[in-house]
Design an enzyme around this catalytic site. Structure first.
Site, PDB file in Angstrom:
ATOM      1  CD  GLN A 197     -10.864  19.467 -32.820  1.00  0.00           C
ATOM      2  OE1 GLN A 197     -10.563  19.763 -34.073  1.00  0.00           O
ATOM      3  NE2 GLN A 197     -10.120  19.502 -31.828  1.00  0.00           N
TER       4      GLN A 197
ATOM      5  CE1 TYR B 123     -11.253  26.553 -37.976  1.00  0.00           C
ATOM      6  CE2 TYR B 123     -10.233  25.342 -36.264  1.00  0.00           C
ATOM      7  CZ  TYR B 123     -10.181  26.000 -37.370  1.00  0.00           C
ATOM      8  OH  TYR B 123      -8.975  25.589 -38.340  1.00  0.00           O
TER       9      TYR B 123
ATOM     10  NE  ARG C 288      -6.914  21.799 -28.771  1.00  0.00           N
ATOM     11  CZ  ARG C 288      -5.788  21.485 -29.741  1.00  0.00           C
ATOM     12  NH1 ARG C 288      -6.084  21.434 -30.910  1.00  0.00           N
ATOM     13  NH2 ARG C 288      -4.471  21.307 -29.184  1.00  0.00           N
TER      14      ARG C 288
ATOM     15  NE  ARG D 130       3.378  22.258 -35.345  1.00  0.00           N
ATOM     16  CZ  ARG D 130       4.131  23.602 -35.188  1.00  0.00           C
ATOM     17  NH1 ARG D 130       4.501  23.788 -36.314  1.00  0.00           N
ATOM     18  NH2 ARG D 130       4.037  23.990 -34.213  1.00  0.00           N
TER      19      ARG D 130
ATOM     20  CB  CYS E 262       8.114  18.254 -35.094  1.00  0.00           C
ATOM     21  SG  CYS E 262       7.026  19.711 -35.486  1.00  0.00           S
TER      22      CYS E 262
ATOM     23  CB  CYS F 268       9.656  23.048 -41.247  1.00  0.00           C
ATOM     24  SG  CYS F 268       8.910  21.622 -41.915  1.00  0.00           S
TER      25      CYS F 268
ATOM     26  CB  ALA G 124      18.668  14.189 -50.729  1.00  0.00           C
TER      27      ALA G 124
ATOM     28  CD  GLN H  15      22.600  23.973 -49.496  1.00  0.00           C
ATOM     29  OE1 GLN H  15      22.664  24.733 -48.591  1.00  0.00           O
ATOM     30  NE2 GLN H  15      23.026  24.046 -50.456  1.00  0.00           N
TER      31      GLN H  15
ATOM     32  CE  LYS I 230      14.845  27.883 -39.348  1.00  0.00           C
ATOM     33  NZ  LYS I 230      15.087  28.014 -40.790  1.00  0.00           N
TER      34      LYS I 230
END
Length: 655
Positions: A102, A173, A221, A325, A348, A351, A402, A429, A439
């Site tokens: 691109q 752009y 695009r 993503r 994905c 986030c 984790a 969490q 969410k």
């Protein structure tokens, strides 16, 4: 399985093995001289190896003087870049995939300090309200010179063995700026009517066809709707009706395919969507264009599920399913879909950690990062999972992101992870982060990690907090402490331990359910704002108080804009510059930090959301009792999902 998605495709003379496209995204991996880096080759090669049919590179630079987006970006403005581009093409071709480069110019959306401190070239002197950089209206001579730069870039790509070229006429752009009446105020032959606004793009296309031939695949695009209604300008800019005319004209000019997106920097959230945007929310845009033309249409629309992508192709809404993503989060998406391993896909979660780190890439040595895939962008570094664990036991305390990521990697390396989890479920969490409205994508990460743990047959001891003795019984080779964090409750504030004072955790974990109450949320970090959203949707009268000068201090602006767009219509009141002083049952005292005066409010409940602190319980004792101890995630340093996933991955990878 997914027959439409995995049917062969064709873009001009380019035949593709499937209908899957890794669309362009910046990664800040190129060498600082603009040449393709070894990191780039690993990065794009991983997506080709993962089964993507067509790999599009990041937007690449045609103007080396003042056309750069960042300092670590692929460039094509000189023949010296051809060898690196050829090496990249050779890598992609190893996997029977195609590569399209691109090319673009940022125009008014560029940053002057990256471009010799010169004003950014643009059709007109219309400053971008997102980056606020000085602009310079291009002369006719500069426009003609820029046309040549685009054309010559395409010639180099063909020489390098690149399969096709895409002109970036989207996302605000330079080409987009000429097309849009919002940014093009010219009165000469390059402005005014649609015919004139298209002239710059037309001249580039005609030039490429003359120099590269009619058979060289050429894609454009487009942002077919700039969605300026998001910033209070609904009548301005490009809309789908005019974009249909643009698409038809491009087909007449011999363009081989159209890649359909939307938005510009001022409306960034519709181009690079936060988590609240649902899969397929903008599929109507490529569908509308496809109905108007007879050339292939690539569509993007937060595509995450192969089932959905397959259905959209089957229904004729798009010809190729595009995503950047998703393939960043999981380069193996295509292969997993083809093999029916849908449960193994790392979806994905939108986030926007990738966007946040890309925005900062010029100010640090850190390239673009994925919030949930630590290997992305570091494939060159993390590509050798040594299977040398020999069944040695590694005790993991905590089953949050984790701990689970560490267990996943340890299992790949043939260690035997044993997880101790104080609750009766996995996720840590994440099982709070998924509770606020919009969410739900967090559940995708939970499901992925759960499946990886189940597939590896990792032992989990639920409802168990280990003791030193129980850990010693395992005779572990190493101990990983991933026990998370606890809410910060400043005990020095009078009344903060009252019965009507709660933490955000109390709300999100369902311990306390509130309806039709008057509630103060103290703290406007993301947890505070999302808790306010949750409470407001449950028919509560909610006010948010923040000691800093602005709501959401330190939050990435796209996520802040998104959550604010949801809470403000619900009537949530916002009080920046208000420091909590005292709570006396229902009476709450705040100091207005601007005036220095105290203000008094009445609330049924006060919810404290002032962050969290690492849970240090037993850490020193464990370090004294065992030789190899690693502290992970929030237990080490409170952070976001990326921090947790990264500490888990690296500790397990390097053990």
């Amino acid at each position: 399985m997914f027959e439409s998605l995995f049917s062969k495709g064709k873009i001009g003379t380019m035949e593709t093995k499937n209908r899957i496209v890794f669309t362009s995204m910046g990664n800040a991996l190129a060498n600082t001289d603009g040449t393709v880096s070894e990191k780039d080759i690993y990065f794009y090669g991983a997506r080709a190896k993962g089964g993507v049919g067509v790999v599009f590179t990041e937007c690449s630079v045609v103007d080396g003087e003042r056309g750069k987006g960042n300092n670590k970006q692929i460039c094509v403005y000189d023949d010296k870049f051809i060898p690196g581009l050829k090496a990249l093409a050779d890598e992609i071709h190893k996997y029977d995939s195609k590569i399209v480069v691109q090319i673009y110019h940022p125009g008014r959306q560029g940053i002057t300090f990256i471009n010799g401190n010169l004003p950014m070239l643009a059709p007109s002197e219309v400053e971008c309200k997102a980056v606020h950089q000085p602009t310079e209206a291009m002369t006719i001579e500069q426009i003609e010179d820029m046309v040549d730069k685009f054309v010559n870039a395409a010639v180099r790509l063909k020489k390098a063995g690149i399969d096709g070229v895409e002109l970036h006429g989207a996302h605000g752009y330079l080409i987009n700026q000429f097309l849009s009446p919002y940014t093009n105020k010219r009165t000469d032959k390059y402005g005014g009517s649609l015919e004139n606004r298209m002239r710059f793009l037309e001249e580039i296309i005609i030039g490429i066809r003359e120099k590269c031939g009619k058979d060289y695949p050429l894609i454009v695009r487009l942002s077919v709707d700039e969605f300026l209604g998001y910033v209070g300008l609904p009548e301005k800019g490009l809309h789908i009706e005019e974009s249909v005319k643009i698409a038809k004209r491009l087909e007449e000019l011999g363009v081989d395919a159209l890649d359909i997106s939307c938005g510009i920097y001022e409306t960034m959230n519709v181009a690079w969507e936060p988590s609240s945007f649902e899969q397929g929310w903008k599929i109507h845009l490529p569908e509308t264009i496809k109905k108007a033309v007879n050339i292939p249409v690539i569509g993007v629309a937060v595509i995450r599920d192969p089932e959905y992508a397959d259905q959209m192709i089957k229904e004729g809404k798009i010809d190729f399913a595009g995503s950047a993503r998703q393939h960043y989060a999981d380069p193996e998406w295509s292969n997993k879909a083809k093999e029916g391993k849908v449960n193994e896909i790392r979806k994905c979660i939108s986030c926007l950690h990738c966007m946040e780190t890309l925005m900062k890439a010029d100010l640090s040595d850190i390239p673009c990062q994925c919030g949930i895939n630590i290997q992305s962008g570091r494939e060159y570094e993390y590509n050798d999972f040594k299977e040398d664990g020999e069944g040695k036991v590694v005790a993991i305390i905590g089953a949050g992101p984790a701990g689970l990521e560490a267990a996943r990697v340890l299992a790949i390396r043939k260690y035997k992870p044993v997880i101790f989890e104080k609750s009766d479920k996995l996720g840590g969490q994440l099982e709070l982060a998924n509770k606020p409205p919009k969410k739900e994508k967090i559940n995708w990460l939970i499901d992925y990690l759960k499946y990886q743990i189940e597939k590896a047959e990792v032992e989990i001891r639920y409802n168990t907090v280990p003791t030193i003795e129980s850990l010693k019984e395992l005779n572990p080779y190493a101990v990983f402490i991933a026990q998370g964090s606890n809410p910060i409750i400043p005990r020095s504030i009078p009344g903060i331990e009252g019965e009507n004072v709660l933490s955000a955790v109390d709300i999100l974990n369902g311990k306390v359910k509130l309806n039709n109450k008057k509630i103060a949320v103290v703290g406007s970090g993301m947890t505070g704002l999302e808790t306010a959203h949750y409470l407001a949707e449950n028919s509560n009268d909610v006010s948010v108080f923040e000691m800093a000068d602005e709501i959401g201090p330190g939050l990435y602006f796209q996520n802040l804009i998104d959550v604010m767009s949801h809470i403000e219509p619900l009537g949530v009141k916002l009080y920046p510059k208000h420091k909590l002083v005292k709570i006396e049952e229902n009476k709450v005292t705040f100091e207005n930090t601007e005036t220095g005066e105290n203000e008094y409010y009445d609330f049924d409940y006060i919810v404290i959301s002032l962050g969290t602190a690492p849970n240090k319980e037993l850490i020193d004792e464990i370090k004294s009792a065992f030789d190899k101890v690693s502290v992970l995630g929030d237990a080490k340093k409170v952070g976001r999902i990326r921090n947790a996933m990264e500490t888990g991955f690296i500790s397990a990878y390097n053990l």
